[in-house]
Write a protein that holds these residues in place. Structure first.
Motif, PDB file in Angstrom:
ATOM      1  N   ALA A  51     -21.380  34.460  24.508  1.00 19.81           N
ATOM      2  CA  ALA A  51     -20.937  34.746  23.112  1.00 19.81           C
ATOM      3  C   ALA A  51     -20.851  33.463  22.233  1.00 19.81           C
ATOM      4  O   ALA A  51     -21.393  33.075  21.221  1.00 19.81           O
ATOM      5  N   LEU A  52     -20.007  32.889  22.832  1.00 18.62           N
ATOM      6  CA  LEU A  52     -19.642  31.272  22.219  1.00 18.62           C
ATOM      7  C   LEU A  52     -20.678  30.316  22.169  1.00 18.62           C
ATOM      8  O   LEU A  52     -21.247  29.611  21.417  1.00 18.62           O
ATOM      9  N   PHE A  53     -21.821  30.585  23.172  1.00 21.39           N
ATOM     10  CA  PHE A  53     -23.065  29.816  23.195  1.00 21.39           C
ATOM     11  C   PHE A  53     -23.944  29.987  22.204  1.00 21.39           C
ATOM     12  O   PHE A  53     -24.305  29.223  21.359  1.00 21.39           O
ATOM     13  N   ALA A  54     -23.904  31.453  22.107  1.00 20.89           N
ATOM     14  CA  ALA A  54     -24.796  32.070  21.047  1.00 20.89           C
ATOM     15  C   ALA A  54     -24.390  31.507  19.712  1.00 20.89           C
ATOM     16  O   ALA A  54     -25.247  31.126  18.876  1.00 20.89           O
ATOM     17  N   GLU A  55     -23.019  31.664  19.339  1.00 17.78           N
ATOM     18  CA  GLU A  55     -22.437  31.303  18.089  1.00 17.78           C
ATOM     19  C   GLU A  55     -22.814  29.846  17.984  1.00 17.78           C
ATOM     20  O   GLU A  55     -23.375  29.154  16.553  1.00 17.78           O
ATOM     21  N   ALA A  56     -22.602  28.966  18.708  1.00 20.98           N
ATOM     22  CA  ALA A  56     -23.023  27.335  18.675  1.00 20.98           C
ATOM     23  C   ALA A  56     -24.335  27.203  18.250  1.00 20.98           C
ATOM     24  O   ALA A  56     -24.728  26.349  17.425  1.00 20.98           O
ATOM     25  N   LEU A  57     -25.203  27.985  18.966  1.00 15.56           N
ATOM     26  CA  LEU A  57     -26.642  27.964  18.507  1.00 15.56           C
ATOM     27  C   LEU A  57     -26.873  28.240  17.076  1.00 15.56           C
ATOM     28  O   LEU A  57     -27.788  27.582  16.168  1.00 15.56           O
ATOM     29  N   GLU A  85     -30.544  38.474  23.770  1.00 13.72           N
ATOM     30  CA  GLU A  85     -31.541  39.715  23.953  1.00 13.72           C
ATOM     31  C   GLU A  85     -31.312  39.971  25.335  1.00 13.72           C
ATOM     32  O   GLU A  85     -31.367  41.086  25.860  1.00 13.72           O
ATOM     33  N   THR A  86     -31.215  38.904  26.001  1.00 14.17           N
ATOM     34  CA  THR A  86     -31.166  39.006  27.645  1.00 14.17           C
ATOM     35  C   THR A  86     -29.874  39.435  28.055  1.00 14.17           C
ATOM     36  O   THR A  86     -29.766  40.424  28.725  1.00 14.17           O
ATOM     37  N   VAL A  87     -28.757  39.076  27.388  1.00 22.42           N
ATOM     38  CA  VAL A  87     -27.530  39.464  27.923  1.00 22.42           C
ATOM     39  C   VAL A  87     -27.277  40.931  27.385  1.00 22.42           C
ATOM     40  O   VAL A  87     -26.284  41.708  28.001  1.00 22.42           O
ATOM     41  N   LEU A  88     -27.819  41.224  26.198  1.00 24.08           N
ATOM     42  CA  LEU A  88     -27.537  42.526  25.682  1.00 24.08           C
ATOM     43  C   LEU A  88     -28.259  43.760  26.512  1.00 24.08           C
ATOM     44  O   LEU A  88     -27.995  44.881  26.230  1.00 24.08           O
ATOM     45  N   LEU A  99     -21.027  39.483  21.195  1.00 28.00           N
ATOM     46  CA  LEU A  99     -22.294  39.588  21.289  1.00 28.00           C
ATOM     47  C   LEU A  99     -23.046  40.348  20.209  1.00 28.00           C
ATOM     48  O   LEU A  99     -24.231  39.942  19.866  1.00 28.00           O
ATOM     49  N   ASN A 100     -22.439  41.642  19.964  1.00 33.33           N
ATOM     50  CA  ASN A 100     -23.126  42.515  18.990  1.00 33.33           C
ATOM     51  C   ASN A 100     -22.997  41.646  17.574  1.00 33.33           C
ATOM     52  O   ASN A 100     -24.060  41.658  16.848  1.00 33.33           O
ATOM     53  N   HIS A 101     -21.996  41.043  17.214  1.00 27.39           N
ATOM     54  CA  HIS A 101     -21.536  40.411  16.034  1.00 27.39           C
ATOM     55  C   HIS A 101     -22.652  39.244  15.856  1.00 27.39           C
ATOM     56  O   HIS A 101     -23.340  39.103  15.008  1.00 27.39           O
ATOM     57  N   MET A 102     -22.893  38.743  17.158  1.00 28.12           N
ATOM     58  CA  MET A 102     -23.652  37.363  16.927  1.00 28.12           C
ATOM     59  C   MET A 102     -25.271  37.687  16.802  1.00 28.12           C
ATOM     60  O   MET A 102     -26.250  37.121  16.101  1.00 28.12           O
ATOM     61  N   TYR A 103     -25.549  38.857  17.470  1.00 26.11           N
ATOM     62  CA  TYR A 103     -26.881  39.462  17.294  1.00 26.11           C
ATOM     63  C   TYR A 103     -27.240  39.804  15.732  1.00 26.11           C
ATOM     64  O   TYR A 103     -28.369  39.680  15.334  1.00 26.11           O
ATOM     65  N   GLU A 114     -34.312  45.684  12.155  1.00 22.88           N
ATOM     66  CA  GLU A 114     -34.034  47.074  12.687  1.00 22.88           C
ATOM     67  C   GLU A 114     -33.889  46.917  14.246  1.00 22.88           C
ATOM     68  O   GLU A 114     -33.335  47.814  14.976  1.00 22.88           O
ATOM     69  N   LEU A 115     -34.391  45.916  14.776  1.00 20.48           N
ATOM     70  CA  LEU A 115     -33.980  45.470  16.208  1.00 20.48           C
ATOM     71  C   LEU A 115     -32.288  45.317  16.510  1.00 20.48           C
ATOM     72  O   LEU A 115     -31.879  45.849  17.582  1.00 20.48           O
ATOM     73  N   ALA A 116     -31.642  45.130  15.583  1.00 19.29           N
ATOM     74  CA  ALA A 116     -30.117  45.169  15.602  1.00 19.29           C
ATOM     75  C   ALA A 116     -29.544  46.381  15.146  1.00 19.29           C
ATOM     76  O   ALA A 116     -28.335  46.250  15.223  1.00 19.29           O
ATOM     77  N   LEU A 117     -30.204  47.456  15.182  1.00 24.82           N
ATOM     78  CA  LEU A 117     -29.710  48.590  14.651  1.00 24.82           C
ATOM     79  C   LEU A 117     -28.651  49.173  15.957  1.00 24.82           C
ATOM     80  O   LEU A 117     -27.509  49.611  15.543  1.00 24.82           O
ATOM     81  N   PRO A 118     -29.100  49.026  17.145  1.00 26.59           N
ATOM     82  CA  PRO A 118     -28.084  49.398  18.247  1.00 26.59           C
ATOM     83  C   PRO A 118     -26.849  48.601  18.350  1.00 26.59           C
ATOM     84  O   PRO A 118     -25.659  48.999  18.430  1.00 26.59           O
TER      85      PRO A 118
END
Length: 305
Positions: A51-57, A85-88, A99-103, A114-118
């Protein structure tokens, strides 16, 4: 792992930055993302590290992750999407708040929100005491036209904020998030044609964004929050409440409430025009132009260019 995270963070906040200006702060964001990539490669199974890596990106180009044609704006967007998407896809990650927050942040301005509805559905209930988590789900709701959830989840967020601010009297930057949640509720209600909800939210903003709040200078709350008081004129326009618009009173302190003053004058011009009172509409238009010119450029989200 903790040692590696501290080491990576030092790239974003280097010691030398305290003594000299950084010519391009974006280089620090990029350096942090590169350092977090290494930490992620060393600890690929750790959800918090991912999650921290995704946020950094995402912070390499915040609020500019996608081009107007829907294509990613840079490799950081492509990599963040792949990582998230890999980790989720892992069962243990599906309800991870960060992770959901970053997505959601990744996809809310994309061509495929719509891909982020889940992720939105997982996040809105994941942290009951975290108003921002309930609110963030509505970035996707609104993008997908689900205005009922936009209203309901921001109402939950507003209730949680009420509890927090009943305890915490300090006015800081987080206050802007409180106002943002309520204005988002108003937006959803206006889009859904639910006038009572929209007007409740607009009037609630006027109740909480007080002169005492706006007179706080550190942080500069007038610049951060005064524009939220422009919601009521917009809501009244949306529902054709022309006579109510003409009954709106201008603020006594029109310098402090500069955006509010401008938008009330704008709404009056619209109302007079809708009522066929053309001469008064033209006078109100001119008064609006004068008021608009008085709004400081630093006033956040107040007026279009």
């Amino acid at each position: 792992m903790e040692y590696a995270l501290v080491g990576a963070l030092a790239h974003r906040f280097p010691e030398r930055a305290a003594d000299e200006d950084i010519a391009d702060p974006a280089l620090l964001d990029l350096a942090y993302a590169d350092a977090m990539r290494i930490v992620h490669e060393e600890h690929p199974e750790d959800l918090d590290v991912t999650a921290l890596f995704a946020e950094a990106l995402l912070c390499v180009s915040p609020h500019a992750l996608w081009c107007d044609d829907g294509e990613p704006s840079g490799e950081n967007t492509v990599e963040a999407r792949s990582v998230l998407e890999t980790v989720l896809a892992r069962p243990e990650a599906k309800h991870h708040p960060a992770l959901n927050h970053m997505y959601i942040h990744l996809m809310d301005m994309s061509a495929e929100p719509e891909l982020a509805l889940p992720a939105a559905d997982a996040l809105r209930r994941a942290v009951p005491d975290g108003s921002h988590m309930a609110h963030m789900a509505t970035h996707i709701d609104a993008a997908c036209g689900d205005y009922r959830n936009t209203i309901d989840s921001n109402r939950v967020a507003a209730a949680v904020d009420n509890e927090y601010f009943a305890r915490e009297k300090h006015i800081g930057r987080y206050f802007s998030y409180r106002a943002h949640n309520i204005r988002f509720l108003a937006y959803g209600a206006m889009m859904a044609g639910r006038s009572q909800d929209a007007l409740w939210a607009a009037r609630r903003l006027n109740e909480i964004v007080t002169p005492e709040v706006l007179k706080v200078t550190s942080p500069p709350m007038a610049d951060l929050a005064e524009s939220y008081r422009t919601t009521l004129p917009h809501a009244l326009i949306r529902f054709g409440r022309w006579e109510e618009i003409l009954g709106l009173e201008l603020p006594e302190d029109q310098e402090l409430f500069s955006a509010t003053t401008a938008m009330i004058r704008y709404s009056r011009a619209i109302a007079f025009s809708a009522l066929g009172r053309i001469a008064e509409a033209e006078a109100a238009r001119d008064a609006f132009e004068t008021a608009r010119a008085a709004v400081p450029e630093t006033r956040f989200s107040a007026l279009p260019a």
